[in-house]
Design a protein around this motif. Structure first.
Motif, mmCIF file in Angstrom:
data_model
loop_
_atom_site.group_PDB
_atom_site.id
_atom_site.type_symbol
_atom_site.label_atom_id
_atom_site.label_comp_id
_atom_site.label_asym_id
_atom_site.label_seq_id
_atom_site.Cartn_x
_atom_site.Cartn_y
_atom_site.Cartn_z
ATOM 1 N N ASP A 95 -53.250 13.958 -7.824
ATOM 2 C CA ASP A 95 -53.368 13.017 -8.595
ATOM 3 C C ASP A 95 -53.053 11.560 -7.776
ATOM 4 O OD1 ASP A 95 -50.602 13.285 -7.707
ATOM 5 O OD2 ASP A 95 -49.784 14.193 -9.406
ATOM 6 N N THR A 96 -53.213 11.507 -6.699
ATOM 7 C CA THR A 96 -52.961 10.338 -5.564
ATOM 8 C C THR A 96 -54.107 10.382 -4.776
ATOM 9 O OG1 THR A 96 -50.597 10.400 -6.126
ATOM 10 C CG2 THR A 96 -51.508 9.026 -4.404
ATOM 11 N N LEU A 97 -54.620 8.898 -4.546
ATOM 12 C CA LEU A 97 -55.977 8.932 -3.613
ATOM 13 C C LEU A 97 -55.738 7.675 -3.040
ATOM 14 C CD1 LEU A 97 -58.976 10.207 -3.037
ATOM 15 C CD2 LEU A 97 -59.502 8.338 -4.121
ATOM 16 N N ALA A 98 -56.152 7.656 -1.612
ATOM 17 C CA ALA A 98 -56.071 6.484 -0.864
ATOM 18 C C ALA A 98 -57.374 6.274 -0.045
ATOM 19 C CB ALA A 98 -54.769 6.291 0.169
ATOM 20 N N LEU A 99 -57.945 5.014 -0.069
ATOM 21 C CA LEU A 99 -59.351 4.788 0.407
ATOM 22 C C LEU A 99 -59.407 4.085 1.613
ATOM 23 C CD1 LEU A 99 -61.508 4.308 -2.927
ATOM 24 C CD2 LEU A 99 -61.122 6.440 -1.590
ATOM 25 N N LYS A 100 -60.081 4.252 2.416
ATOM 26 C CA LYS A 100 -60.743 3.320 3.422
ATOM 27 C C LYS A 100 -62.251 3.378 3.564
ATOM 28 C CE LYS A 100 -56.646 3.116 6.364
ATOM 29 N NZ LYS A 100 -55.959 3.187 7.783
ATOM 30 N N GLN A 101 -63.000 2.295 3.852
ATOM 31 C CA GLN A 101 -64.232 2.032 3.757
ATOM 32 C C GLN A 101 -64.500 2.088 5.521
ATOM 33 O OE1 GLN A 101 -66.394 -1.334 2.319
ATOM 34 N NE2 GLN A 101 -68.345 -0.193 2.220
ATOM 35 N N VAL A 102 -65.274 2.743 6.074
ATOM 36 C CA VAL A 102 -65.728 3.085 7.589
ATOM 37 C C VAL A 102 -66.722 2.156 7.653
ATOM 38 C CG1 VAL A 102 -66.522 4.434 9.412
ATOM 39 C CG2 VAL A 102 -64.748 5.321 7.711
ATOM 40 N N ASP A 103 -67.870 2.322 6.956
ATOM 41 C CA ASP A 103 -69.202 1.351 7.032
ATOM 42 C C ASP A 103 -69.776 1.462 5.687
ATOM 43 O OD1 ASP A 103 -70.687 3.691 6.858
ATOM 44 O OD2 ASP A 103 -70.573 4.022 9.008
ATOM 45 N N ALA A 104 -70.900 0.641 5.644
ATOM 46 C CA ALA A 104 -71.432 0.586 4.233
ATOM 47 C C ALA A 104 -71.874 2.033 3.668
ATOM 48 C CB ALA A 104 -72.816 -0.045 4.363
ATOM 49 N N ASP A 105 -72.087 3.300 4.474
ATOM 50 C CA ASP A 105 -72.446 4.488 3.997
ATOM 51 C C ASP A 105 -71.210 5.539 4.023
ATOM 52 O OD1 ASP A 105 -75.187 3.799 3.823
ATOM 53 O OD2 ASP A 105 -75.443 4.086 6.027
ATOM 54 N N THR A 106 -70.201 4.941 4.446
ATOM 55 C CA THR A 106 -68.988 5.952 4.659
ATOM 56 C C THR A 106 -67.577 5.658 3.977
ATOM 57 O OG1 THR A 106 -69.967 6.861 6.562
ATOM 58 C CG2 THR A 106 -67.919 7.630 5.965
ATOM 59 N N VAL A 107 -67.040 6.253 3.363
ATOM 60 C CA VAL A 107 -65.737 6.069 2.643
ATOM 61 C C VAL A 107 -64.821 7.424 3.168
ATOM 62 C CG1 VAL A 107 -64.187 5.930 0.556
ATOM 63 C CG2 VAL A 107 -66.595 4.479 0.894
ATOM 64 N N THR A 108 -63.575 7.096 3.428
ATOM 65 C CA THR A 108 -62.774 8.363 3.653
ATOM 66 C C THR A 108 -61.461 8.264 2.758
ATOM 67 O OG1 THR A 108 -61.393 7.072 5.429
ATOM 68 C CG2 THR A 108 -63.204 8.429 6.196
ATOM 69 N N ASP A 109 -60.919 9.212 2.491
ATOM 70 C CA ASP A 109 -59.809 9.132 1.475
ATOM 71 C C ASP A 109 -58.734 10.086 2.048
ATOM 72 O OD1 ASP A 109 -59.998 11.826 0.125
ATOM 73 O OD2 ASP A 109 -61.976 11.326 -0.310
ATOM 74 N N ILE A 110 -57.571 10.066 1.505
ATOM 75 C CA ILE A 110 -56.386 10.841 1.602
ATOM 76 C C ILE A 110 -55.926 11.107 0.443
ATOM 77 C CG2 ILE A 110 -54.099 11.195 2.396
ATOM 78 C CD1 ILE A 110 -54.746 9.189 4.889
ATOM 79 N N ARG A 111 -55.924 12.312 -0.182
ATOM 80 C CA ARG A 111 -55.600 12.789 -1.584
ATOM 81 C C ARG A 111 -54.440 13.622 -1.496
ATOM 82 N NH1 ARG A 111 -61.310 15.417 -3.137
ATOM 83 N NH2 ARG A 111 -62.307 13.577 -2.017
ATOM 84 N N SER A 112 -53.440 13.666 -2.489
ATOM 85 C CA SER A 112 -52.224 14.553 -2.501
ATOM 86 C C SER A 112 -51.910 14.357 -3.910
ATOM 87 C CB SER A 112 -51.094 13.871 -1.833
ATOM 88 O OG SER A 112 -50.968 12.768 -2.333
ATOM 89 N N LYS A 113 -50.966 15.831 -4.187
ATOM 90 C CA LYS A 113 -50.296 15.918 -5.429
ATOM 91 C C LYS A 113 -49.046 15.697 -5.455
ATOM 92 C CE LYS A 113 -50.287 18.019 -9.508
ATOM 93 N NZ LYS A 113 -51.164 17.565 -10.732
ATOM 94 N N LYS A 114 -48.707 14.742 -6.028
ATOM 95 C CA LYS A 114 -46.846 14.412 -6.063
ATOM 96 C C LYS A 114 -46.258 15.781 -6.527
ATOM 97 C CE LYS A 114 -47.228 9.513 -6.194
ATOM 98 N NZ LYS A 114 -46.520 8.503 -6.311
ATOM 99 N N GLY A 115 -45.371 16.045 -5.486
ATOM 100 C CA GLY A 115 -44.265 17.171 -5.969
ATOM 101 C C GLY A 115 -45.080 18.755 -5.823
ATOM 102 N N GLY A 116 -46.323 18.699 -5.496
ATOM 103 C CA GLY A 116 -47.200 19.777 -5.009
ATOM 104 C C GLY A 116 -47.376 20.066 -3.671
#
Length: 156
Positions: A95-116
């Motif tokens: 239910d939570t996500l954070a994004l970073k763009q590495v380059d024009a073709d790549t995006v990384t994310d960190i995802r989590s469940k609050k309280g889980g």
């Protein structure tokens, strides 16, 4: 204006355009045959992901269904600044996500469940021809067990 000054301005302008490029934008449809779902989770049988530019980030909506009939309908708007945002909707393990763009073709994310227990990282990478992409995900599932998955997409 001297030609070297013009050349420098043109170079800076081209770099700015290249930096802002985002080939992850568009409509992506699940290619289940090429995907490798995580163990212990009902695989996704169909899914459409729509990614639209939103300032210095993206608005993403996901619609689909798992093989067990669970509907997926979720969305978020996030900047590529690595700061967590809320994911609205249902059918996803996080239910939570954070994004970073590495380059024009790549995006990384960190995802989590609050309280889980769910916590994972993902890398969305577009192929060189721009016609397909993969989402590689690794983390700890809601059951507390480690998992890895690869989801394949075709651009539409």
């Amino acid at each position: 204006m001297t030609s070297s000054l013009r050349m420098m301005i043109a170079t800076v302008a081209m770099a700015a355009v290249a930096f802002c490029a985002d080939n992850t934008l568009g409509t992506w449809k699940l290619n289940a045959a090429k995907s490798k779902p995580a163990a212990g989770v009902s695989p996704i049988k169909n899914s459409t992901v729509v990614r639209v530019a939103a300032g210095v980030g993206v608005t993403t909506s996901v619609k689909g269904e798992r093989t067990d009939g669970t509907k997926i309908e979720a969305s978020y708007t996030a900047k590529y600044d690595g700061k967590p945002v809320k994911v609205s909707g249902s059918g996803l393990a996080y239910d939570t996500l954070a994004l970073k763009q590495v380059d024009a073709d790549t995006v990384t994310d960190i995802r989590s469940k609050k309280g889980g227990k769910y916590a994972a990282t993902g890398t969305f990478a577009v192929s060189k021809d721009g016609k397909s992409a993969t989402l590689s995900t690794k983390g700890t599932g809601a059951d507390g067990k480690p998992f890895e998955a690869m989801t394949a997409y075709d651009k539409h």
